[in-house]
Write a protein that holds these residues in place. Structure first.
Motif, PDB file in Angstrom:
ATOM      1  N   CYS B 250      25.823  45.458  74.537  1.00 17.39           N
ATOM      2  CA  CYS B 250      24.948  44.472  73.885  1.00 17.39           C
ATOM      3  C   CYS B 250      24.636  44.928  72.459  1.00 17.39           C
ATOM      4  O   CYS B 250      24.579  44.110  71.537  1.00 17.39           O
ATOM      5  CB  CYS B 250      23.656  44.281  74.681  1.00 17.39           C
ATOM      6  N   TYR B 251      24.420  46.225  72.291  1.00 11.77           N
ATOM      7  CA  TYR B 251      24.189  46.782  70.948  1.00 11.77           C
ATOM      8  C   TYR B 251      25.381  46.455  70.040  1.00 11.77           C
ATOM      9  O   TYR B 251      25.226  46.007  68.907  1.00 11.77           O
ATOM     10  CB  TYR B 251      23.974  48.291  71.080  1.00 11.77           C
ATOM     11  N   LYS B 252      26.574  46.635  70.596  1.00  9.11           N
ATOM     12  CA  LYS B 252      27.767  46.357  69.777  1.00  9.11           C
ATOM     13  C   LYS B 252      27.930  44.876  69.465  1.00  9.11           C
ATOM     14  O   LYS B 252      28.626  44.507  68.525  1.00  9.11           O
ATOM     15  CB  LYS B 252      29.013  46.890  70.476  1.00  9.11           C
ATOM     16  N   ARG B 253      27.286  44.041  70.281  1.00 10.15           N
ATOM     17  CA  ARG B 253      27.335  42.596  70.024  1.00 10.15           C
ATOM     18  C   ARG B 253      26.170  42.148  69.140  1.00 10.15           C
ATOM     19  O   ARG B 253      25.955  40.955  68.964  1.00 10.15           O
ATOM     20  CB  ARG B 253      27.304  41.824  71.338  1.00 10.15           C
ATOM     21  N   ALA B 571      25.554  58.707  72.014  1.00  9.93           N
ATOM     22  CA  ALA B 571      24.857  59.971  71.740  1.00  9.93           C
ATOM     23  C   ALA B 571      24.587  60.133  70.250  1.00  9.93           C
ATOM     24  O   ALA B 571      23.541  60.646  69.842  1.00  9.93           O
ATOM     25  CB  ALA B 571      25.695  61.136  72.256  1.00  9.93           C
ATOM     26  N   GLU B 572      25.526  59.671  69.460  1.00 11.06           N
ATOM     27  CA  GLU B 572      25.381  59.820  68.013  1.00 11.06           C
ATOM     28  C   GLU B 572      24.192  59.015  67.480  1.00 11.06           C
ATOM     29  O   GLU B 572      23.489  59.465  66.574  1.00 11.06           O
ATOM     30  CB  GLU B 572      26.672  59.349  67.342  1.00 11.06           C
ATOM     31  N   ILE B 573      23.970  57.841  68.037  1.00  8.64           N
ATOM     32  CA  ILE B 573      22.831  57.010  67.594  1.00  8.64           C
ATOM     33  C   ILE B 573      21.525  57.717  67.935  1.00  8.64           C
ATOM     34  O   ILE B 573      20.573  57.738  67.155  1.00  8.64           O
ATOM     35  CB  ILE B 573      22.871  55.633  68.272  1.00  8.64           C
ATOM     36  N   GLN B 620      31.335  53.141  61.393  1.00  8.84           N
ATOM     37  CA  GLN B 620      30.250  53.082  60.407  1.00  8.84           C
ATOM     38  C   GLN B 620      28.982  53.707  61.002  1.00  8.84           C
ATOM     39  O   GLN B 620      28.755  53.616  62.198  1.00  8.84           O
ATOM     40  CB  GLN B 620      29.912  51.628  60.053  1.00  8.84           C
ATOM     41  N   ALA B 621      28.161  54.292  60.134  1.00  9.96           N
ATOM     42  CA  ALA B 621      26.869  54.786  60.618  1.00  9.96           C
ATOM     43  C   ALA B 621      25.997  53.578  60.961  1.00  9.96           C
ATOM     44  O   ALA B 621      26.078  52.542  60.302  1.00  9.96           O
ATOM     45  CB  ALA B 621      26.200  55.630  59.536  1.00  9.96           C
ATOM     46  N   PRO B 622      25.170  53.699  62.016  1.00 11.89           N
ATOM     47  CA  PRO B 622      24.303  52.568  62.360  1.00 11.89           C
ATOM     48  C   PRO B 622      23.249  52.345  61.280  1.00 11.89           C
ATOM     49  O   PRO B 622      22.882  53.272  60.563  1.00 11.89           O
ATOM     50  CB  PRO B 622      23.669  53.014  63.675  1.00 11.89           C
TER      51      PRO B 622
END
Lengths: 247, 642
Positions: B250-253, B571-573, B620-622
């Protein structure tokens, strides 16, 4: 410690299945499922096919793990699910045989994974109190004696794993179904629907292909939550009362 | 990203009532024309699906387990809070609200928390009506206990299995709707993507975990109740299957992910015993009501058996440091204190990775005071569980405990209506971010899951459905084609790696990175290091992961590989969020920001906001967005449990 494992392998519901033999190095602090994890990681690294088994919470409460271990559902330790069984219950050099829960109503899906959805369908046939979300009376408006509440809890503690079915020579789901019937019949909130509930749940059990109860008591002995067969007696009384009551 | 929290204006006490009145309703005859998807069948998902079915909506509910009853809510032990004030000890809706905002270290939304406290009383009534066998007194009324840092007894419980009994209540309500045909249940089915049409959430793509079949499901609204992401640490108290995939898709959408670095470390879990450890087991926090936490004062005593250490040589560090709360300080405080004494060389138990990471939780005084029977009645099942796992009996010798990852306060951003910034996508329970701030109080997770599912979403979703004015969409829409193609491409990518390293080894390594650099204590330096280590591990995963079998069969390793692939990105976020939040609050402790006494140092001027991360494209960085938090009712103060 070193264990010799005879484990059931079956590719799908129509496959005939066979035993496969493995040697596993483990420690006594490992859980039984961690011993399987160790085996599977080794098989995957070697490019071989790992053994499929059901598991989720690994705390003995979700009811997802199964396995018949040396002929006993959930293995030799009383009142313990497979995920809570630890290797210190076994000795170095032991040979352990692991099979799926077997019952007419439980189809083997793969290796040690079986389809227990028939248990859900028995619950759907009235294993509830018909109250919609809304504004019921205050929770303390209906006092329930501690002894009654505790007894209802004892039956409500069922985790729906199906060990009772796997242990029963008739593959009956009587302990599973009666635990719900008893939990709700003991409480005043559940009494209103008691006759239709027990009638429908018994019909659903038969429809799903579970066998009848002939009082072996293997269900109670294998139940990881140690639910008493008294529940079955209560179900039988509820059935009789339902048959005698005017419709 | 537009973040309109839709908090009603006016006094917080009246907000929910006036908001409910202002919400648009769906005509009873029209409800059946609306199809609603609920993903997840835990306390939030099952209660929502059942309640929506009762209202007349056409509901499809999905879970990856073989039965909705297995959702991990079932494992909650201690209890559920409600502002009933049955004990006449000064509790009230306002006090529960106050305690929750303060306990969350002022990083939760006041209006949401007030509503949570308000509906808490309805939850208990509802559950009793369903036949949930709560603990009772001899007179037949409900029993309560004090729990996890609360100074009133507002926790309702069912032995040590409160989550199980509440979930079975919701499961029964769900079964009733399945029985009537209002809810269609899809078990062993995993959501792999969200489908967005004209900016609205209109469906999901799923995989049947038995056959591998990919399916499309269209609806008028999608509700996510898929739990938390604690398994990013590999070792946690979560179930093995718990994962971030649905939320992350959902985050990616386009859905914002709020406060991902807010993770709760539970102070009382069974310590790690070896490298093979597959999960950690929680011992209910209620044990701290009667157990006393200590370590030896002298590092030379750590190998002695506890009974050989005299009273004067025992360091009851919580009682000494926090005299008014003692062993009942909130979870974050208790966890950090345990880490500190172990880091100082006073830990006991096995040496794992060069350190003894355990402290004693001792019941001998309680047994002396109340008798073994009383203690067995309160904690018998927990003591038995402890003995099965560790081989020691807590009646005879103190338990050994250590903190473990337990709950994630962060989650998808939602407004007051529990809707994300993607219209139509509603998020419930642990999967959303709104109510617990930076730290969740004990016995509040069950309360929030059921509040969202029984008493909030059923009202607010009607308003969305009545006002969305979206035309019908079926699964032949190009957006479904595109989402399904992406799901299939990811599957093929996973299967084509053909590496030699099992998925679990990558997951374990990721967990170690996260525990070390984004765990109980975080530093700028460590977090920056994690931002180098995670992409490197991800690259190794995609070049060397071994996924046995195929995707058109029951294949737990394929499922797991997909989930771990998402954890490796997610994890990166989390780390970005922890780095950005240059303060200490609740479960987020940045070593650079502490008081002279080693307590968390909040920086309200710069960080009294929810940090909401948006997806900016692959590689890309968030992007960071902020929802400012206003505290009009509970004054911003420093938490003190001294």
């Amino acid at each position: 410690m070193k264990i010799k494992l005879n484990v059931w392998r079956q590719d799908g519901p129509t496959d005939q299945g066979r035993f496969e033999h493995h040697h596993v190095d483990c420690t006594e602090d490992m859980s039984f499922l961690e011993m399987f994890d160790t085996l599977n990681e080794r098989l995957i690294s070697a490019g071989e096919s790992p053994v499929a088994f059901d598991h989720d919470c690994r705390e003995g409460i979700c009811g997802m793990c199964s396995m018949v271990i040396d002929g006993l559902p959930h293995g030799p330790q009383k009142g313990t699910t497979t995920c809570q069984l630890h290797m210190r219950q076994f000795a170095d050099g032991d040979e352990i045989t692991v099979e799926p829960f077997r019952a007419r109503a439980f189809k083997v899906l793969k290796d040690l994974v079986v389809d227990r959805s028939p248990l859900d369908r028995v619950q759907q046939a009235g294993g509830y109190i018909s109250v919609s979300t809304g504004a019921p009376p205050d929770a303390n408006a209906l006092p329930i004696g501690k002894a009654t509440a505790d007894e209802a809890f004892d039956y409500a503690a069922c985790i729906g794993c199906g060990a009772c079915v796997a242990a029963c020579p008739n593959a009956s789901a009587m302990l599973f179904s009666s635990a719900k019937v008893a939990h709700l019949a003991l409480l005043p909130q559940g009494r209103v629907e008691r006759t239709t509930r027990v009638t429908r749940m018994v019909q659903a059990m038969e429809h799903e292909g579970f066998g009848g109860c002939t009082n072996h008591g293997e269900c109670e002995a294998s139940c990881p939550k140690e639910i008493s067969v008294d529940a079955i007696a209560m179900l039988n009384r509820e059935v009789m009362a339902a048959n005698l009551s005017p419709r | 990203m537009k973040l309109d929290s839709k908090i009603p204006s006016g006094p917080v006490e009246d907000a929910w009532n006036s908001h409910k009145f202002n919400l648009r309703l769906v005509n009873p005859a029209n409800k059946r024309k609306h199809r609603v998807i609920v993903v997840g069948s835990g306390l939030a998902g099952a209660s929502a699906a059942a309640s929506l079915g009762e209202l007349g909506y056409d509901v499809d509910c999905f879970c990856f387990q073989d039965s909705p009853r297995r959702a991990h809510s079932i494992a909650a032990q201690g209890g559920i809070n409600a502002a009933k004030n049955y004990q006449n000890d000064g509790d009230s809706v306002y006090r529960l609200f106050y305690d929750t905002v303060k306990g969350g270290d002022f990083r939760a939304r006041e209006a949401n928390v007030y509503r949570l406290a308000q509906v808490s009383v309805n939850i208990i009534d509802q559950c009793v009506a369903q036949g949930v066998p709560f603990a009772r007194e001899y007179g037949g009324v409900l029993a309560n206990r004090s729990f996890g840092g609360a100074q009133v007894s507002r926790t309702f419980y069912a032995r040590g299995q409160t989550g199980q009994q509440l979930l079975l209540g919701a499961y029964a309500a769900l079964n009733r709707q399945i029985d009537t045909g209002k809810v269609t249940m899809h078990t062993r089915t995993e959501m792999l993507d969200l489908v967005v049409v004209d900016g609205h959430a209109r469906g999901i793509i799923t995989r049947d975990l038995i056959t591998g079949e990919i399916s499309r499901h269209a609806a008028d609204a999608v509700c996510l109740a898929t739990g938390g992401y604690g398994n990013v640490f590999f070792l946690s108290t979560n179930a093995k299957g718990s994962n971030v995939t649905a939320s992350f898709r959902c985050y990616k959408r386009g859905a914002g992910f709020a406060n991902p670095c807010f993770t709760q470390i539970h102070p009382t879990c069974i310590p790690v015993s070896g490298h093979y450890q597959s999960k950690l087991t929680l011992m209910s926090e209620s044990l701290r009501n009667d157990g006393r936490v200590w370590v030896p004062r002298d590092p030379k005593d750590v190998e002695k058996t506890p009974k050989d250490i005299p009273e004067a040589e025992r360091y009851y560090y919580l009682e000494e440091r926090y005299p008014s709360f003692g062993n009942l300080v909130p979870r974050d405080v208790a966890s950090r204190a345990a880490k500190k004494v172990c880091d100082d060389g006073l830990g006991v138990g096995h040496v794992v990775d060069g350190q003894r990471n355990a402290v004693y939780l001792d019941f001998s005084d309680a047994i002396k005071r109340d008798g073994r029977e009383v203690i067995a009645d309160r904690y018998g099942n927990l003591f038995d569980m402890y003995e099965r796992i560790s081989g020691d009996s807590p009646y005879e010798t103190p338990m050994k405990i250590f903190p473990a990852v337990h709950y994630t306060m962060g989650g998808l951003w939602v407004d007051y209506n529990l809707m994300s910034n993607l219209p139509g996508l509603h998020v419930l329970g642990e999967a959303n971010f709104s109510d617990h701030g930076a730290n969740r109080l004990g016995a509040s997770a069950l309360m929030q899951g059921l509040a969202d599912g029984y008493f909030v979403l059923p009202y607010t979703i009607g308003n969305y459905l009545a006002t969305a004015h979206q035309g019908p969409v079926d699964t032949s829409h190009p957006a479904f084609d595109a989402a399904e193609a992406e799901v299939r491409a990811k599957s093929q990518k996973l299967l084509s790696v053909g590496g030699a390293t099992p998925v679990d080894q990558f997951h374990r390594e990721l967990g170690k990175i996260m525990w070390e650099y984004c765990g109980m204590s975080r530093t700028e330096e460590g977090l920056k290091k994690a931002l180098e280590l995670i992409p490197a591990l991800r690259a190794r995963f995609w070049s060397d992961v071994a996924v046995p079998g195929g995707d058109e069969e029951l294949n737990p390793w394929f499922e797991k590989a997909g989930r771990v692939a998402d954890f490796l990105e997610f994890a990166e976020i989390m780390v970005h969020d922890a780095l950005e939040r240059a303060e200490s609050c609740g479960g987020h402790f940045r070593a650079e920001y502490q008081t002279g006494e080693g307590e968390a140092l909040r920086r309200d001027d710069d960080f009294a906001h929810a940090a909401v991360w948006g997806f900016e494209g692959e590689g890309q960085a968030p992007a960071l967005h902020k929802e400012p938090l206003a505290f009009d009712n509970v004054k911003l103060t420093t938490r003190s449990y001294k």
